[in-house]
Enzyme design. Structure first.
Site, PDB file in Angstrom:
ATOM      1  N   LEU A 138      -5.496  10.323   7.763  1.00  0.00           N
ATOM      2  CA  LEU A 138      -6.319  10.024   6.582  1.00  0.00           C
ATOM      3  C   LEU A 138      -6.039   8.632   6.023  1.00  0.00           C
ATOM      4  O   LEU A 138      -6.625   8.226   5.026  1.00  0.00           O
ATOM      5  CB  LEU A 138      -6.094  11.074   5.484  1.00  0.00           C
ATOM      6  CG  LEU A 138      -6.595  12.476   5.830  1.00  0.00           C
ATOM      7  CD1 LEU A 138      -6.234  13.459   4.719  1.00  0.00           C
ATOM      8  CD2 LEU A 138      -8.102  12.481   6.056  1.00  0.00           C
ATOM      9  N   GLY A 139      -5.145   7.905   6.658  1.00  0.00           N
ATOM     10  CA  GLY A 139      -4.798   6.568   6.175  1.00  0.00           C
ATOM     11  C   GLY A 139      -5.850   5.536   6.551  1.00  0.00           C
ATOM     12  O   GLY A 139      -6.881   5.850   7.161  1.00  0.00           O
ATOM     13  N   ILE A 172      -0.410  14.847   6.351  1.00  0.00           N
ATOM     14  CA  ILE A 172       0.295  15.750   5.438  1.00  0.00           C
ATOM     15  C   ILE A 172      -0.594  16.093   4.246  1.00  0.00           C
ATOM     16  O   ILE A 172      -0.381  17.090   3.559  1.00  0.00           O
ATOM     17  CB  ILE A 172       1.643  15.134   4.992  1.00  0.00           C
ATOM     18  CG1 ILE A 172       2.507  16.213   4.344  1.00  0.00           C
ATOM     19  CG2 ILE A 172       1.440  13.929   4.076  1.00  0.00           C
ATOM     20  CD1 ILE A 172       3.960  15.853   4.252  1.00  0.00           C
ATOM     21  N   TYR A 226      10.451  -1.652   4.576  1.00  0.00           N
ATOM     22  CA  TYR A 226       9.345  -1.447   5.526  1.00  0.00           C
ATOM     23  C   TYR A 226       9.626  -2.208   6.828  1.00  0.00           C
ATOM     24  O   TYR A 226       9.520  -1.654   7.927  1.00  0.00           O
ATOM     25  CB  TYR A 226       8.060  -1.956   4.878  1.00  0.00           C
ATOM     26  CG  TYR A 226       6.826  -1.897   5.725  1.00  0.00           C
ATOM     27  CD1 TYR A 226       6.254  -0.691   6.083  1.00  0.00           C
ATOM     28  CD2 TYR A 226       6.193  -3.074   6.143  1.00  0.00           C
ATOM     29  CE1 TYR A 226       5.094  -0.642   6.839  1.00  0.00           C
ATOM     30  CE2 TYR A 226       5.028  -3.034   6.890  1.00  0.00           C
ATOM     31  CZ  TYR A 226       4.483  -1.811   7.237  1.00  0.00           C
ATOM     32  OH  TYR A 226       3.326  -1.767   7.986  1.00  0.00           O
ATOM     33  N   LYS A 257      10.268  -1.017  10.706  1.00  0.00           N
ATOM     34  CA  LYS A 257       9.401  -1.456  11.810  1.00  0.00           C
ATOM     35  C   LYS A 257      10.232  -2.022  12.971  1.00  0.00           C
ATOM     36  O   LYS A 257       9.983  -1.702  14.125  1.00  0.00           O
ATOM     37  CB  LYS A 257       8.367  -2.479  11.313  1.00  0.00           C
ATOM     38  CG  LYS A 257       7.261  -1.866  10.469  1.00  0.00           C
ATOM     39  CD  LYS A 257       6.493  -0.782  11.228  1.00  0.00           C
ATOM     40  CE  LYS A 257       5.385  -0.143  10.426  1.00  0.00           C
ATOM     41  NZ  LYS A 257       4.829   1.072  11.067  1.00  0.00           N
ATOM     42  N   ILE A 302      -4.671  -5.565   7.630  1.00  0.00           N
ATOM     43  CA  ILE A 302      -5.945  -5.057   8.157  1.00  0.00           C
ATOM     44  C   ILE A 302      -6.972  -4.967   7.027  1.00  0.00           C
ATOM     45  O   ILE A 302      -6.717  -4.368   5.990  1.00  0.00           O
ATOM     46  CB  ILE A 302      -5.774  -3.640   8.762  1.00  0.00           C
ATOM     47  CG1 ILE A 302      -4.619  -3.593   9.776  1.00  0.00           C
ATOM     48  CG2 ILE A 302      -7.079  -3.174   9.400  1.00  0.00           C
ATOM     49  CD1 ILE A 302      -4.859  -4.293  11.062  1.00  0.00           C
TER      50      ILE A 302
HETATM   51  C1  AKB Z   1       1.421  -4.013   4.505  1.00  0.00           C
HETATM   52  O1  AKB Z   1       1.004  -4.954   3.803  1.00  0.00           O
HETATM   53  O2  AKB Z   1       2.413  -3.331   4.219  1.00  0.00           O
HETATM   54  C2  AKB Z   1       0.684  -3.713   5.798  1.00  0.00           C
HETATM   55  C3  AKB Z   1       1.259  -4.489   6.924  1.00  0.00           C
HETATM   56  C4  AKB Z   1       0.932  -5.922   7.107  1.00  0.00           C
HETATM   57  O3  AKB Z   1       1.992  -3.958   7.696  1.00  0.00           O
HETATM   58  N1  AKB Z   1      -0.696  -4.007   5.635  1.00  0.00           N
END
Ligand code: AKB
Length: 325
Positions: free
Chosen positions: A15-16, A40, A147, A151, A177
């Protein structure tokens, strides 16, 4: 990955922002009966209704993942369930748990069931010491956000499962995106989506990044194409696995506002900078060198800032005129 007639797909985080459009594209490609979209959350907005099977799935439950793989004979997983950069920075402990715990469970499940896995990495995997203009495929990766840490760790874990167990793991490093379906859920590059909605509705937007912050970006149709093309690429051509730089366009908030102004001359933008997201953006590539993806599996984006802006405004304007925005 085997040919499309045997393909049974599971998407997590369906759903993202990416998941909702990828689920539909995969359903069109392999047949909606062969695509299981999971999240979820409940599909309360009916985003995926009428498009094959949708089910509840918590990636923190190994048992739930295994049950789905066995029940549907899944051959490939697009594992998109994750927290994005800005929300991850607000709750780093939870971000580690979801981003890494979820990936670990999925990798263990695909190891046991012999599936392929697509794992999206990001420009967020880069950071201090990275060359930000033309970031090479093999570059310094010392991110300063949680984040980014998840990754880089995710890329390494996927490569480990490929090397140690022969699991078919593949991934790309997505830029920001831009899309007009589900909204992004708390990223640093979200301004480049919000600006279009605000331009159509109010003809003005307050940007949370500085006007000269250059970032790598991509329009959703190219992001979908990248995922599917990579998963269908001949494995013998892949010398890299996790993850390939993919790039399409790069611009600053000021550049994007100027592009929008070509279509909406009275559009205005001002700034109210969010220091947390600005700090993250400053550590990310202005643009990546994606020649490795071009060479190894023929990556080639279609959209530029001009054609993306035109398409975004056309689609959102139509929805606005129909009272749907
Ligand atoms: C974010 O801004 O966290 C994402 C990415 C660039 O991974 N759009």
């Amino acid at each position: 990955m085997e040919n499309s007639s045997n393909t049974k797909v599971l998407i997590t985080g369906a759903l993202g922002q990416i998941g909702s459009e990828l689920s539909i594209a995969l359903g069109n490609r392999y047949g909606s009966d062969n695509v299981i979209a999971s999240d979820i959350r409940d599909d309360t907005e009916g985003r995926l209704s009428g498009n094959g099977i949708f089910m509840h799935l918590d990636v923190l439950s190994f048992e739930e993942i295994e049950t789905v793989l066995a029940k549907y004979g899944i051959t490939v997983i697009y594992h998109l369930a994750a927290m994005l950069s800005a929300v991850a920075e607000k709750d780093p402990q939870r971000a580690w748990k979801i981003n890494m715990g979820g990936l670990y469970n999925v990798l263990e499940a695909v190891r046991k069931h012999g599936c392929s896995i697509f794992f999206p990495s990001s420009i967020g995997a880069f950071g201090l010491g990275t060359l930000l203009d033309g970031t090479p495929q093999d570059a310094v990766m010392r991110p300063s956000s949680m984040y980014g840490v998840t990754k880089v760790s995710g890329e390494l874990l996927c490569d480990y499962y490929h090397g140690r167990y022969g699991v078919d793991t593949r991934g790309v490093r997505y830029p920001g995106i831009i899309s007009n379906g589900a909204m992004p859920g708390g990223g640093t590059t979200d301004y480049a989506v919000e600006i279009f909605y605000a331009a159509i509705r109010e003809k003005r937007y307050t940007c949370f990044l500085e006007k000269d912050t250059s970032l790598d970006m991509m329009y959703m149709p190219d992001a979908i194409k990248a995922a599917i093309d990579l998963m269908e690429a001949d494995p013998n051509r892949l010398h890299h696995r996790n993850a390939f730089n993919v790039s399409a366009m790069h611009f600053t908030p000021e550049d994007l506002a100027a592009e929008i102004k070509k279509h909406i001359p009275d559009f205005e933008m001002d700034y109210n900078v969010d220091p947390i997201r600005q700090k993250i953006a400053d550590s990310w590539p202005n643009y990546m060198d994606d020649s490795t993806a071009r060479r190894e599996w023929g990556w080639k984006p279609v959209y530029t800032i001009e054609s993306m802006t035109e398409d975004m405004l056309r689609i959102l304007r139509k929805r606005y005129d129909e009272g749907l925005l």
